[in-house]
Design a protein around this motif. Structure first.
Motif, PDB file in Angstrom:
ATOM      1  N   HIS A   1       0.836  -1.208   0.000  1.00 52.98           N
ATOM      2  CA  HIS A   1       0.000   0.000   0.000  1.00 52.98           C
ATOM      3  C   HIS A   1       0.870   1.256   0.000  1.00 52.98           C
ATOM      4  O   HIS A   1       0.589   2.212  -0.728  1.00 52.98           O
ATOM      5  N   THR A   2       1.909   1.254   0.801  1.00 52.44           N
ATOM      6  CA  THR A   2       2.809   2.415   0.862  1.00 52.44           C
ATOM      7  C   THR A   2       3.557   2.571  -0.452  1.00 52.44           C
ATOM      8  O   THR A   2       3.659   3.677  -0.990  1.00 52.44           O
ATOM      9  N   ALA A   3       4.071   1.478  -0.990  1.00 48.29           N
ATOM     10  CA  ALA A   3       4.801   1.525  -2.258  1.00 48.29           C
ATOM     11  C   ALA A   3       3.902   2.040  -3.379  1.00 48.29           C
ATOM     12  O   ALA A   3       4.331   2.860  -4.204  1.00 48.29           O
ATOM     13  N   ASP A   4       2.657   1.596  -3.393  1.00 46.16           N
ATOM     14  CA  ASP A   4       1.714   2.053  -4.411  1.00 46.16           C
ATOM     15  C   ASP A   4       1.434   3.544  -4.267  1.00 46.16           C
ATOM     16  O   ASP A   4       1.353   4.270  -5.256  1.00 46.16           O
ATOM     17  N   ALA A   5       1.289   4.001  -3.023  1.00 46.32           N
ATOM     18  CA  ALA A   5       1.042   5.427  -2.780  1.00 46.32           C
ATOM     19  C   ALA A   5       2.231   6.272  -3.237  1.00 46.32           C
ATOM     20  O   ALA A   5       2.053   7.331  -3.846  1.00 46.32           O
ATOM     21  N   VAL A   6       3.442   5.823  -2.959  1.00 43.49           N
ATOM     22  CA  VAL A   6       4.645   6.549  -3.395  1.00 43.49           C
ATOM     23  C   VAL A   6       4.688   6.606  -4.919  1.00 43.49           C
ATOM     24  O   VAL A   6       4.918   7.664  -5.510  1.00 43.49           O
ATOM     25  N   SER A   7       4.432   5.476  -5.564  1.00 43.70           N
ATOM     26  CA  SER A   7       4.448   5.425  -7.024  1.00 43.70           C
ATOM     27  C   SER A   7       3.391   6.352  -7.626  1.00 43.70           C
ATOM     28  O   SER A   7       3.656   7.060  -8.601  1.00 43.70           O
ATOM     29  N   HIS A   8       2.209   6.359  -7.042  1.00 41.51           N
ATOM     30  CA  HIS A   8       1.127   7.233  -7.528  1.00 41.51           C
ATOM     31  C   HIS A   8       1.528   8.705  -7.399  1.00 41.51           C
ATOM     32  O   HIS A   8       1.315   9.495  -8.325  1.00 41.51           O
ATOM     33  N   CYS A   9       2.118   9.061  -6.267  1.00 39.38           N
ATOM     34  CA  CYS A   9       2.588  10.431  -6.059  1.00 39.38           C
ATOM     35  C   CYS A   9       3.652  10.791  -7.101  1.00 39.38           C
ATOM     36  O   CYS A   9       3.614  11.865  -7.693  1.00 39.38           O
ATOM     37  N   GLN A  10       4.579   9.885  -7.322  1.00 39.33           N
ATOM     38  CA  GLN A  10       5.640  10.142  -8.294  1.00 39.33           C
ATOM     39  C   GLN A  10       5.066  10.345  -9.694  1.00 39.33           C
ATOM     40  O   GLN A  10       5.470  11.263 -10.405  1.00 39.33           O
ATOM     41  N   LYS A  11       4.128   9.505 -10.090  1.00 40.97           N
ATOM     42  CA  LYS A  11       3.524   9.639 -11.415  1.00 40.97           C
ATOM     43  C   LYS A  11       2.793  10.971 -11.560  1.00 40.97           C
ATOM     44  O   LYS A  11       2.898  11.624 -12.596  1.00 40.97           O
ATOM     45  N   ASN A  12       2.059  11.357 -10.521  1.00 44.10           N
ATOM     46  CA  ASN A  12       1.309  12.614 -10.578  1.00 44.10           C
ATOM     47  C   ASN A  12       2.206  13.832 -10.686  1.00 44.10           C
ATOM     48  O   ASN A  12       1.762  14.883 -11.162  1.00 44.10           O
ATOM     49  N   HIS A  13       3.435  13.712 -10.251  1.00 49.41           N
ATOM     50  CA  HIS A  13       4.349  14.856 -10.262  1.00 49.41           C
ATOM     51  C   HIS A  13       5.505  14.661 -11.233  1.00 49.41           C
ATOM     52  O   HIS A  13       6.538  15.318 -11.129  1.00 49.41           O
ATOM     53  N   ARG A  14       5.300  13.754 -12.168  1.00 49.67           N
ATOM     54  CA  ARG A  14       6.252  13.504 -13.252  1.00 49.67           C
ATOM     55  C   ARG A  14       7.659  13.182 -12.737  1.00 49.67           C
ATOM     56  O   ARG A  14       8.663  13.641 -13.290  1.00 49.67           O
ATOM     57  N   LEU A  15       7.690  12.398 -11.671  1.00 52.49           N
ATOM     58  CA  LEU A  15       8.959  11.894 -11.142  1.00 52.49           C
ATOM     59  C   LEU A  15       9.101  10.443 -11.583  1.00 52.49           C
ATOM     60  O   LEU A  15       8.116   9.803 -11.965  1.00 52.49           O
ATOM     61  N   GLU A  16      10.304   9.927 -11.534  1.00 52.37           N
ATOM     62  CA  GLU A  16      10.508   8.519 -11.869  1.00 52.37           C
ATOM     63  C   GLU A  16       9.676   7.668 -10.912  1.00 52.37           C
ATOM     64  O   GLU A  16       9.876   7.701  -9.701  1.00 52.37           O
ATOM     65  N   ALA A  17       8.731   6.921 -11.455  1.00 53.76           N
ATOM     66  CA  ALA A  17       7.820   6.124 -10.627  1.00 53.76           C
ATOM     67  C   ALA A  17       8.433   4.752 -10.359  1.00 53.76           C
ATOM     68  O   ALA A  17       8.250   3.812 -11.112  1.00 53.76           O
ATOM     69  N   ASN A  18       9.177   4.687  -9.262  1.00 51.19           N
ATOM     70  CA  ASN A  18       9.839   3.434  -8.907  1.00 51.19           C
ATOM     71  C   ASN A  18       9.478   2.973  -7.497  1.00 51.19           C
ATOM     72  O   ASN A  18      10.105   2.068  -6.962  1.00 51.19           O
ATOM     73  N   SER A  19       8.495   3.598  -6.877  1.00 49.85           N
ATOM     74  CA  SER A  19       8.028   3.277  -5.521  1.00 49.85           C
ATOM     75  C   SER A  19       9.077   3.497  -4.446  1.00 49.85           C
ATOM     76  O   SER A  19       8.908   3.086  -3.315  1.00 49.85           O
ATOM     77  N   ASN A  20      10.168   4.135  -4.793  1.00 50.26           N
ATOM     78  CA  ASN A  20      11.225   4.432  -3.829  1.00 50.26           C
ATOM     79  C   ASN A  20      11.199   5.941  -3.568  1.00 50.26           C
ATOM     80  O   ASN A  20      11.387   6.721  -4.487  1.00 50.26           O
ATOM     81  N   PRO A  21      10.962   6.343  -2.308  1.00 51.00           N
ATOM     82  CA  PRO A  21      10.880   7.786  -2.026  1.00 51.00           C
ATOM     83  C   PRO A  21      12.251   8.449  -2.073  1.00 51.00           C
ATOM     84  O   PRO A  21      12.817   8.842  -1.074  1.00 51.00           O
ATOM     85  N   ARG A  22      12.784   8.521  -3.264  1.00 54.14           N
ATOM     86  CA  ARG A  22      14.111   9.085  -3.477  1.00 54.14           C
ATOM     87  C   ARG A  22      14.137  10.562  -3.101  1.00 54.14           C
ATOM     88  O   ARG A  22      13.103  11.146  -2.833  1.00 54.14           O
ATOM     89  N   PRO A  23      15.287  11.156  -3.119  1.00 55.48           N
ATOM     90  CA  PRO A  23      15.393  12.574  -2.734  1.00 55.48           C
ATOM     91  C   PRO A  23      14.451  13.505  -3.490  1.00 55.48           C
ATOM     92  O   PRO A  23      14.018  14.501  -2.945  1.00 55.48           O
ATOM     93  N   THR A  24      14.076  13.190  -4.707  1.00 50.94           N
ATOM     94  CA  THR A  24      13.165  14.064  -5.439  1.00 50.94           C
ATOM     95  C   THR A  24      11.728  13.945  -4.945  1.00 50.94           C
ATOM     96  O   THR A  24      10.945  14.883  -5.059  1.00 50.94           O
TER      97      THR A  24
END
Length: 79
Positions: free
Chosen positions: A34-57
């Motif tokens: 669930h957390t990984a999916d939420a991170v990936s969704h956030c990344q996609k919405n903000h045009r970040l690399e969607a890898n489910s890893n809350p990287r520095p960006t």
């Protein structure tokens, strides 16, 4: 941070995801699907690399979205 991770850093990340509207579960400090999916969704919405890893960006983007946490909270996320 990846699947299976546990701890305070994960809990803080989950709280930010909840505040930003990406996670609807209670923070439990466990980085599961669930957390990984939420991170990936956030990344996609903000045009970040969607890898489910809350990287520095991803962490600064979440901070800007919630603006209720101190920046020092994000230092914990770098574990």
């Amino acid at each position: 941070m990846s699947l299976g991770a546990r701890g305070e850093a994960v809990r803080i990340l989950q709280e930010h995801l909840i505040k930003a509207g990406y996670l609807d579960k209670q923070p439990n400090g466990y980085y599961g699907f669930h957390t990984a999916d939420a991170v990936s969704h956030c990344q996609k919405n903000h045009r970040l690399e969607a890898n489910s890893n809350p990287r520095p960006t991803t962490r600064p983007k979440l901070y800007n979205l919630v603006k209720t946490s101190t920046k020092s909270d994000f230092g914990v996320l770098e574990i």
